[in-house]
Enzyme design. Structure first.
Site, PDB file in Angstrom:
ATOM      1  CG  HIS A  16      -0.161   0.008   2.523  1.00 21.21           C
ATOM      2  ND1 HIS A  16       0.404   1.140   3.065  1.00 21.21           N
ATOM      3  CD2 HIS A  16       0.151  -1.010   3.372  1.00 21.21           C
ATOM      4  CE1 HIS A  16       1.011   0.841   4.190  1.00 21.21           C
ATOM      5  NE2 HIS A  16       0.883  -0.465   4.402  1.00 21.21           N
TER       6      HIS A  16
ATOM      7  CD  GLU B  58       2.294  -5.718   7.998  1.00 20.26           C
ATOM      8  OE1 GLU B  58       2.416  -6.946   7.771  1.00 20.26           O
ATOM      9  OE2 GLU B  58       3.062  -4.849   7.554  1.00 20.26           O
TER      10      GLU B  58
END
Length: 199
Positions: free
Chosen positions: A9, A82
């Site tokens: 990202h 994550e």
């Protein structure tokens, strides 16, 4: 040959401030939005057939920049999140080191961390591998797949697919914001690393 792109990202204000995000759902900063917009055309040129994103905003918003350029729907998978950093989430490195000095140093060396409810690397690798293998299995043979995910998740997912031991994850190097890892699957040789930290 199937191509799997693991795309980290764009930048968040927490990235810029050196705060550990983990699974806290932080948005992209203006810089992150610009990074996604700048990188998306290169990935669109690969003509991806499948787009899958972590369900955290910083990844899904990054993927939106690519989805706007190609006629491919985006699906979301929470297994692509994550690594969970437990009590460390929201803290800076100096703050973590002050409270958990030994665990922090183990983390920095790429060693196991069993403190502060930090997710074990085995668990992270397992969920990433399961998700990526399912995504690839469902995609047309020889297609390009783009997965929007996160730094540690991408690194450990890459190592798991390549069959590397966990200890080698730290030698791969962390992905920069909006950079990607390029993996190819060959029916004879299996997974191969074609590129890492690609802008």
């Amino acid at each position: 040959m199937t191509r799997l792109i693991l795309w980290r990202h764009g930048q968040t204000s927490w990235n810029a401030g050196g705060r550990v995000q983990g699974q806290i759902d932080t948005p992209l900063s203006e810089t992150g939005l610009a990074q996604a917009a700048a990188t998306a055309p290169r990935l669109a040129a690969l003509e991806p057939a499948v787009l899958v994103s972590s369900d955290l905003r910083r990844a899904s918003t990054t993927m939106d920049a690519l989805a706007a350029l190609v006629d491919v729907p985006v699906t979301h998978d929470p297994r692509l999140r994550e690594r969970s950093f437990g009590e460390w989430e929201g803290l800076t490195h100096p703050e973590i080191s002050a409270t958990w000095p030994e665990a922090f140093e183990r983390w920095r060396r790429g060693e196991p961390v069993d403190d502060a409810d930090v997710e074990e690397v085995d668990a992270l690798s397992k969920r990433m591998t399961e998700a990526l293998q399912e995504i690839v299995s469902a995609a047309p043979d020889g297609s390009t797949i783009v997965v929007a995910t996160h730094g540690a998740a991408a690194r450990h997912g890459t190592c798991a697919l390549l069959g590397w031991p966990h200890a080698l994850a730290s030698t791969l190097g962390a992905l920069h914001n909006c950079h990607s890892t390029d993996l190819r699957f060959d029916a004879t040789r299996g997974w191969q690393l074609a590129g890492h930290n690609l802008p």
